[in-house]
Design a protein around this motif. Structure first.
Motif, PDB file in Angstrom:
ATOM      1  N   LEU A  28      -4.588  29.448 -25.479  1.00 23.86           N
ATOM      2  CA  LEU A  28      -5.341  29.626 -26.704  1.00 23.86           C
ATOM      3  C   LEU A  28      -4.857  28.655 -27.770  1.00 23.86           C
ATOM      4  O   LEU A  28      -3.674  28.355 -27.875  1.00 23.86           O
ATOM      5  CB  LEU A  28      -5.216  31.068 -27.199  1.00 23.86           C
ATOM      6  CG  LEU A  28      -5.788  32.146 -26.268  1.00 23.86           C
ATOM      7  CD1 LEU A  28      -5.511  33.523 -26.829  1.00 23.86           C
ATOM      8  CD2 LEU A  28      -7.277  31.941 -26.068  1.00 23.86           C
ATOM      9  N   ALA A  29      -5.804  28.174 -28.581  1.00 27.78           N
ATOM     10  CA  ALA A  29      -5.474  27.207 -29.628  1.00 27.78           C
ATOM     11  C   ALA A  29      -4.920  27.915 -30.861  1.00 27.78           C
ATOM     12  O   ALA A  29      -5.278  29.044 -31.167  1.00 27.78           O
ATOM     13  CB  ALA A  29      -6.718  26.406 -29.999  1.00 27.78           C
ATOM     14  N   SER A  39      -5.459  35.227 -40.613  1.00 26.25           N
ATOM     15  CA  SER A  39      -6.150  34.446 -39.591  1.00 26.25           C
ATOM     16  C   SER A  39      -7.654  34.595 -39.699  1.00 26.25           C
ATOM     17  O   SER A  39      -8.403  33.609 -39.621  1.00 26.25           O
ATOM     18  CB  SER A  39      -5.685  34.879 -38.193  1.00 26.25           C
ATOM     19  OG  SER A  39      -4.312  34.639 -38.017  1.00 26.25           O
ATOM     20  N   VAL A  40      -8.109  35.817 -39.879  1.00 27.42           N
ATOM     21  CA  VAL A  40      -9.551  36.065 -39.983  1.00 27.42           C
ATOM     22  C   VAL A  40     -10.127  35.334 -41.191  1.00 27.42           C
ATOM     23  O   VAL A  40     -11.171  34.663 -41.093  1.00 27.42           O
ATOM     24  CB  VAL A  40      -9.835  37.575 -40.089  1.00 27.42           C
ATOM     25  CG1 VAL A  40     -11.314  37.823 -40.352  1.00 27.42           C
ATOM     26  CG2 VAL A  40      -9.401  38.288 -38.812  1.00 27.42           C
ATOM     27  N   ILE A  41      -9.457  35.432 -42.334  1.00 27.69           N
ATOM     28  CA  ILE A  41      -9.971  34.801 -43.556  1.00 27.69           C
ATOM     29  C   ILE A  41      -9.942  33.289 -43.438  1.00 27.69           C
ATOM     30  O   ILE A  41     -10.947  32.607 -43.695  1.00 27.69           O
ATOM     31  CB  ILE A  41      -9.145  35.260 -44.778  1.00 27.69           C
ATOM     32  CG1 ILE A  41      -9.300  36.763 -45.003  1.00 27.69           C
ATOM     33  CG2 ILE A  41      -9.583  34.495 -46.032  1.00 27.69           C
ATOM     34  CD1 ILE A  41      -8.409  37.318 -46.088  1.00 27.69           C
ATOM     35  N   TYR A  69     -15.692  27.824 -39.638  1.00 29.12           N
ATOM     36  CA  TYR A  69     -16.934  28.415 -39.147  1.00 29.12           C
ATOM     37  C   TYR A  69     -18.090  27.429 -39.319  1.00 29.12           C
ATOM     38  O   TYR A  69     -18.288  26.858 -40.393  1.00 29.12           O
ATOM     39  CB  TYR A  69     -17.254  29.707 -39.893  1.00 29.12           C
ATOM     40  CG  TYR A  69     -18.507  30.386 -39.383  1.00 29.12           C
ATOM     41  CD1 TYR A  69     -18.492  31.121 -38.210  1.00 29.12           C
ATOM     42  CD2 TYR A  69     -19.707  30.269 -40.084  1.00 29.12           C
ATOM     43  CE1 TYR A  69     -19.634  31.734 -37.736  1.00 29.12           C
ATOM     44  CE2 TYR A  69     -20.867  30.876 -39.614  1.00 29.12           C
ATOM     45  CZ  TYR A  69     -20.813  31.614 -38.442  1.00 29.12           C
ATOM     46  OH  TYR A  69     -21.963  32.212 -37.972  1.00 29.12           O
ATOM     47  N   GLY A  70     -18.845  27.214 -38.261  1.00 28.00           N
ATOM     48  CA  GLY A  70     -19.950  26.272 -38.290  1.00 28.00           C
ATOM     49  C   GLY A  70     -19.582  24.886 -37.818  1.00 28.00           C
ATOM     50  O   GLY A  70     -20.461  24.097 -37.443  1.00 28.00           O
ATOM     51  N   ILE A 127     -15.349  29.134 -33.160  1.00 30.52           N
ATOM     52  CA  ILE A 127     -14.010  29.480 -33.646  1.00 30.52           C
ATOM     53  C   ILE A 127     -13.372  30.640 -32.883  1.00 30.52           C
ATOM     54  O   ILE A 127     -12.249  31.034 -33.198  1.00 30.52           O
ATOM     55  CB  ILE A 127     -14.035  29.838 -35.148  1.00 30.52           C
ATOM     56  CG1 ILE A 127     -14.884  31.107 -35.379  1.00 30.52           C
ATOM     57  CG2 ILE A 127     -14.544  28.665 -35.970  1.00 30.52           C
ATOM     58  CD1 ILE A 127     -14.816  31.625 -36.803  1.00 30.52           C
ATOM     59  N   THR A 128     -14.068  31.177 -31.886  1.00 32.63           N
ATOM     60  CA  THR A 128     -13.566  32.373 -31.204  1.00 32.63           C
ATOM     61  C   THR A 128     -12.191  32.150 -30.592  1.00 32.63           C
ATOM     62  O   THR A 128     -11.259  32.937 -30.802  1.00 32.63           O
ATOM     63  CB  THR A 128     -14.545  32.805 -30.094  1.00 32.63           C
ATOM     64  OG1 THR A 128     -15.834  33.044 -30.665  1.00 32.63           O
ATOM     65  CG2 THR A 128     -14.054  34.088 -29.425  1.00 32.63           C
TER      66      THR A 128
END
Length: 227
Positions: free
Chosen positions: A43-44, A171-173, A180-181, A185-186
């Motif tokens: 995972l990155a 991480s989420v923020i 995103y876009g 980003i998953t």
């Protein structure tokens, strides 16, 4: 010395942590543009994780030794080096490059401008994630402490829990606002959350314990902070 209710004098330890904290707020944003792979995971992870974990350790150490009010102030003041470095980067990008660099090092110039011109989303995402996660880290760390002094094991456990929860939110923020876009980003989001949670339990507790002991050693030495 722990949990003081009024702001302490600038001791050696506090001066050391303030300087390191300011540097890490800037470096975290710069490193964040590169995604790396941590062995053995596929995972990155964005590279700013290392600097950001140091910010977590410093804020927890300050909360432990000097109280959560001072720790929160340091988090807020962390916007100063962030803002100044961002403005300087924009100034450098606007200023023309030297004729020698244009003529003899065009690839270096193009790479520099390409990378740093793409950083605007990182610079916007960074402060949002920074503020929420660091204030949350201080709050959780202090709430878990309760009243009175506790031992080394409690310090390490509190540090790990506060770091893991706050860094998952970070991480989420950050990943959402910054990337995103641009691409899917998953994988990056999952890798970032996994890496931060794992490091929060494996590395952060020992770093906090080390910082606390080092700070107490510095503050126990005779003389003022500038000796």
């Amino acid at each position: 010395m722990d949990q003081q209710t009024s702001p302490p004098a600038i001791t050696r330890a506090l001066l050391f942590m303030l300087l390191l904290y300011g540097g890490m707020t800037v470096v975290a944003g710069v490193l964040a543009y590169k995604q790396i792979q941590l062995w053995p995971s596929n995972l990155a992870v964005e590279a700013g994780i290392f600097a950001f974990l140091i910010l977590v350790v410093i804020s927890s150490t300050v909360a432990q030794l000097y109280g959560d009010k001072l720790a929160n102030r340091i988090v807020w003041w962390g916007f100063v080096p962030l803002g100044v470095s961002s403005l300087l980067m924009q100034l450098v990008l606007v200023l023309p490059a030297s004729s020698e660099m244009v003529q003899y090092r065009p690839d270096d110039l193009a790479a520099f401008e390409y990378v740093h011109q793409q950083l605007w989303r990182v610079w916007l995402a960074g402060p949002a994630a920074y503020l929420v996660s660091l204030l949350l880290n201080v709050w959780i760390f202090s709430k878990l402490r309760g009243s009175g002094d506790q031992g080394t094991i409690s310090l390490m456990v509190r540090g790990a829990i506060a770091s893991a929860l706050s860094q998952a939110i970070d991480s989420v923020i950050f990943i959402t606002l910054a990337f995103y876009g641009e691409f899917d980003i998953t994988e990056l989001l999952l890798g970032q959350m996994l890496a931060k949670v794992v490091l929060s339990f494996v590395l952060v507790p020992f770093l906090i314990m080390g910082f606390v002991q080092f700070a107490r050693w510095l503050d126990a030495k005779p003389g003022d902070a500038l000796d």
